[in-house]
Design an enzyme around this catalytic site. Structure first.
Site, mmCIF file in Angstrom:
data_model
loop_
_atom_site.group_PDB
_atom_site.id
_atom_site.type_symbol
_atom_site.label_atom_id
_atom_site.label_comp_id
_atom_site.label_asym_id
_atom_site.label_seq_id
_atom_site.Cartn_x
_atom_site.Cartn_y
_atom_site.Cartn_z
ATOM 1 N N HIS A 83 0.824 -1.221 0.000
ATOM 2 C CA HIS A 83 0.000 0.000 0.000
ATOM 3 C C HIS A 83 0.855 1.266 0.000
ATOM 4 C CE1 HIS A 83 0.326 -0.165 4.534
ATOM 5 N NE2 HIS A 83 0.334 1.148 4.380
ATOM 6 N N ASP A 137 0.152 -7.815 1.794
ATOM 7 C CA ASP A 137 0.578 -6.416 1.669
ATOM 8 C C ASP A 137 2.102 -6.321 1.606
ATOM 9 O OD1 ASP A 137 0.612 -3.665 1.667
ATOM 10 O OD2 ASP A 137 -0.020 -3.438 3.762
ATOM 11 N N GLN A 231 0.924 5.212 12.087
ATOM 12 C CA GLN A 231 1.006 5.686 10.716
ATOM 13 C C GLN A 231 2.355 6.333 10.448
ATOM 14 O OE1 GLN A 231 -1.709 6.226 12.635
ATOM 15 N NE2 GLN A 231 -2.138 8.405 12.887
ATOM 16 N N GLY A 232 2.882 6.075 9.276
ATOM 17 C CA GLY A 232 4.230 6.494 8.913
ATOM 18 C C GLY A 232 5.242 5.378 9.057
ATOM 19 N N ASP A 233 4.847 4.292 9.763
ATOM 20 C CA ASP A 233 5.745 3.154 9.968
ATOM 21 C C ASP A 233 5.533 2.049 8.943
ATOM 22 O OD1 ASP A 233 6.961 4.213 12.287
ATOM 23 O OD2 ASP A 233 5.284 3.548 13.521
#
Length: 271
Positions: A83, A137, A231-233
């Site tokens: 993603h 993913d 988020q961001g990881d």
């Protein structure tokens, strides 16, 4: 209103949107000094296989354009979350991101004096990736130049002890420090425990959040909450016993005891 996040960050773009996601209720805030929630500072000198994905064109230059993480598994091969290279995260088609780079050897993304930025010459998204459930993913990045062999992290074999429930693992990243969009410039890590598949299925039985599927996923966290990726990881490594077992993928909120982080089961998905 809470949100479910795929755990990539869109720092430098539409400030209120780290990653577009289906609406649920929002994450509880974590301590301001914790990223990879509940964590502490880590060094790329000790963990040279941890890398950041960056594009200054899409995400600005303040943090080297970082928006996701990755892990070196071959001298010219980096794994990340599928993603992370999707148009929903990048804001444009991947073909329109000419400056996609893998940033290695850099603890502090605000500094350009340490480490290197290597161009990505090819991207292969796992053909089994299903954005509706988050299954599979994973994407493979081919680098234009080789990284040192010392930077390569081995991948755990299917069914290995490292990925079994109860295994102690560590997750790495430069992501959100609070669950509310405050991103770190320094690499951090936190220890988590691999959980039983039954626990993960109860947490994510199937909804707009996603569905836990043990064939391509594993989940990890802390029974008390407070230790998690955020988020961001996305795309960053989950490591146990010196081997790669997972990639940060998705979850509901950050650091919540009832909603552990879900990771791509690399042994089942990596080519």
């Amino acid at each position: 209103m809470r949100r479910r996040w795929n755990r990539s960050g869109r720092a430098g773009l539409v400030a209120a949107v780290a990653v577009l996601a289906a609406p649920l209720s929002g994450p509880a805030p974590a301590a301001a000094d914790s990223v990879v929630v509940g964590g502490s500072l880590a060094s790329v000198d000790d963990h040279p296989w941890v890398v950041a994905l960056g594009s200054r064109d899409r995400f600005g230059s303040e943090r080297s354009g970082q928006f996701c993480g990755g892990v070196v598994v071959g001298e010219r091969t980096v794994l990340t979350a599928a993603h992370c290279v999707d148009e929903e995260v990048l804001g444009v088609a991947l073909s329109r991101v000419p400056d996609l780079r893998v940033i290695s050897g850099r603890d502090d993304l605000r500094s350009s004096g340490k480490g290197r930025e290597t161009a990505v010459s090819g991207v292969r998204v796992n053909p089994g990736y299903d954005p509706a459930t988050n299954a599979g993913d994973l994407a493979t990045l081919t680098l234009a130049e080789s990284l040192p062999a010392s930077a390569v992290l081995p991948v755990a074999r299917p069914g290995s002890a490292e990925e079994k429930p109860g295994s102690k693992a560590t997750v790495f990243g430069w992501g959100d420090t609070t669950g509310n969009g405050t991103y770190s410039s320094r690499l951090r890590s936190v220890g988590v425990t691999v959980l039983e598949d039954a626990t993960c299925r109860r947490a994510y039985p199937g909804s707009s959040v996603g569905r836990y599927e043990a064939e391509t996923m594993l989940c990890a966290g802390d029974a008390r909450g407070g230790r998690d990726a955020c988020q961001g990881d996305s795309g960053g490594p989950l490591v146990a016993g010196g081997k790669l077992i997972g990639l940060v993928s998705w979850g509901s909120g950050c650091g919540r005891a009832s909603s552990p982080g879900v990771y791509t089961r690399v042994s089942a998905v990596a080519p």
